[in-house]
Design a protein around this motif. Sequence first.
Motif, PDB file in Angstrom:
ATOM      1  N   LEU A 126       0.836  -1.199   0.000  1.00 15.01           N
ATOM      2  CA  LEU A 126       0.000   0.000   0.000  1.00 15.01           C
ATOM      3  C   LEU A 126       0.869   1.246   0.000  1.00 15.01           C
ATOM      4  O   LEU A 126       2.038   1.213   0.396  1.00 15.01           O
ATOM      5  N   LEU A 127       0.289   2.352  -0.448  1.00 16.11           N
ATOM      6  CA  LEU A 127       0.990   3.628  -0.457  1.00 16.11           C
ATOM      7  C   LEU A 127       0.026   4.714   0.008  1.00 16.11           C
ATOM      8  O   LEU A 127      -1.041   4.889  -0.579  1.00 16.11           O
ATOM      9  N   CYS A 128       0.415   5.421   1.062  1.00 20.43           N
ATOM     10  CA  CYS A 128      -0.383   6.553   1.565  1.00 20.43           C
ATOM     11  C   CYS A 128       0.301   7.841   1.129  1.00 20.43           C
ATOM     12  O   CYS A 128       1.506   8.011   1.348  1.00 20.43           O
ATOM     13  N   SER A 129      -0.460   8.751   0.516  1.00 20.81           N
ATOM     14  CA  SER A 129       0.128   9.970  -0.043  1.00 20.81           C
ATOM     15  C   SER A 129      -0.677  11.194   0.350  1.00 20.81           C
ATOM     16  O   SER A 129      -1.888  11.124   0.572  1.00 20.81           O
ATOM     17  N   VAL A 130       0.028  12.324   0.421  1.00 19.78           N
ATOM     18  CA  VAL A 130      -0.617  13.610   0.674  1.00 19.78           C
ATOM     19  C   VAL A 130       0.172  14.668  -0.098  1.00 19.78           C
ATOM     20  O   VAL A 130       1.386  14.570  -0.239  1.00 19.78           O
ATOM     21  N   VAL A 131      -0.524  15.667  -0.652  1.00 21.69           N
ATOM     22  CA  VAL A 131       0.132  16.658  -1.510  1.00 21.69           C
ATOM     23  C   VAL A 131      -0.020  18.060  -0.932  1.00 21.69           C
ATOM     24  O   VAL A 131      -0.921  18.347  -0.147  1.00 21.69           O
ATOM     25  N   HIS A 135       5.617  20.897   7.067  1.00 22.07           N
ATOM     26  CA  HIS A 135       5.688  20.739   8.506  1.00 22.07           C
ATOM     27  C   HIS A 135       4.620  19.771   9.018  1.00 22.07           C
ATOM     28  O   HIS A 135       3.929  20.046  10.005  1.00 22.07           O
ATOM     29  N   VAL A 136       4.471  18.653   8.342  1.00 23.47           N
ATOM     30  CA  VAL A 136       3.490  17.652   8.748  1.00 23.47           C
ATOM     31  C   VAL A 136       4.176  16.299   8.944  1.00 23.47           C
ATOM     32  O   VAL A 136       5.314  16.101   8.526  1.00 23.47           O
ATOM     33  N   SER A 137       3.459  15.391   9.577  1.00 21.35           N
ATOM     34  CA  SER A 137       3.905  14.000   9.686  1.00 21.35           C
ATOM     35  C   SER A 137       2.844  13.099   9.062  1.00 21.35           C
ATOM     36  O   SER A 137       1.643  13.380   9.143  1.00 21.35           O
ATOM     37  N   LEU A 138       3.312  12.026   8.433  1.00 23.81           N
ATOM     38  CA  LEU A 138       2.423  11.053   7.795  1.00 23.81           C
ATOM     39  C   LEU A 138       2.680   9.710   8.457  1.00 23.81           C
ATOM     40  O   LEU A 138       3.833   9.278   8.551  1.00 23.81           O
ATOM     41  N   ILE A 157       5.124  20.260  -0.749  1.00 20.01           N
ATOM     42  CA  ILE A 157       5.653  19.081  -1.415  1.00 20.01           C
ATOM     43  C   ILE A 157       4.647  17.945  -1.290  1.00 20.01           C
ATOM     44  O   ILE A 157       3.669  18.025  -0.561  1.00 20.01           O
ATOM     45  N   SER A 158       4.950  16.856  -2.010  1.00 19.94           N
ATOM     46  CA  SER A 158       4.151  15.642  -1.897  1.00 19.94           C
ATOM     47  C   SER A 158       4.892  14.669  -0.985  1.00 19.94           C
ATOM     48  O   SER A 158       6.112  14.560  -1.042  1.00 19.94           O
TER      49      SER A 158
END
Length: 243
Positions: A126-131, A135-138, A157-158
Motif C-alpha cells: 500500500l501507499l499513503c500519499s498527501v500533496v 511541517h506535517v507528519s504522515l 511538497i508531496s
Amino acid sequence: MEGDSVTLKTDVTEIQRDDLIVWTFRHNSSETHIAEIYKQIISMHDNKENNERFRGRLQIDEQTGSLTITNINKLHSGLYKVQIMKGDVKHKSFSIAVYGLPVPVISDSPQNLPVSKKSSEQKCSLLCSVVNVSHVSLSWYKGNSLLSSISVSDLSISLSLPLEIECLDDSYSCAVAYSSINQTKLLNSTDVCQTCSDVRPVIVKPLIFAAVFLLLLLVSSVLAMKIFCHRRICKETAQESKY
C-alpha cells in the motif's frame, strides 16, 4: 495552515504617543480597516458585519503595533497592509495564503502484483500519499498502534509512505498531522487488500486435504493389520487341526 497564529510585524521598536498605525485587509477588490493604534489607544474593527471573519482573532502589540491573527482559516487569505505614521509615513504589506490540511489518499503500491495473482500471493503493498503540505507528519496505524511514520519541513511538497501487509485483519489507517490538527483515512477491505477471512481458506484447504489423507492412510493401515492378523490366526488354527 488552518489553525495557525501569525504575527505581522511593523518593525517599530516603540510607539510614541502621537504615532498612528493603521491595519487594512484586502480580499479581491474590497479593502477594509481591521485595526489601528493612535495616542497609544488600540481600536479593533472586527465586530462589523464585513469583518466578521476576524471576530475575536485580532491582537495588537501595544508597544510595536504588530498585528497577530489567531486560529486562522482560509477566509483570512489575502493582502494585509499597514501604514506607520511617525513624522513620515511608511508602508508595509503582507500576503497570506492559508491552506487546509488535506485527507491522505491510500492507493495500490506500484510494485504490487496484478490483481489476478493476488489470490496466490498474500503480500499487499500500500501507499499513503498527501500533496501540498509542509511541517506535517504522515503515519500508518493498525488500530491505535503506530506502524511507521515520516515527517517533512519543506514547503508545498508531496509526501508518501509505503506499507506492506499480508491481509487486512484490523483497522488499518493513514493519518496526516499538523500541530494538533490531523486528518485520517481508513483502509477499507474493498480498497486494495483482501481480508484475512478471504485468505485463510486458501491456507486451510491444503491442511484439510493433508489431514484427510493421513486419516485414510491410518485407516488403511489398521485394516491391513487386521486382515493380516486374521489370516495368521486362521492359518495357525488350521495347522493345529491337522495334529
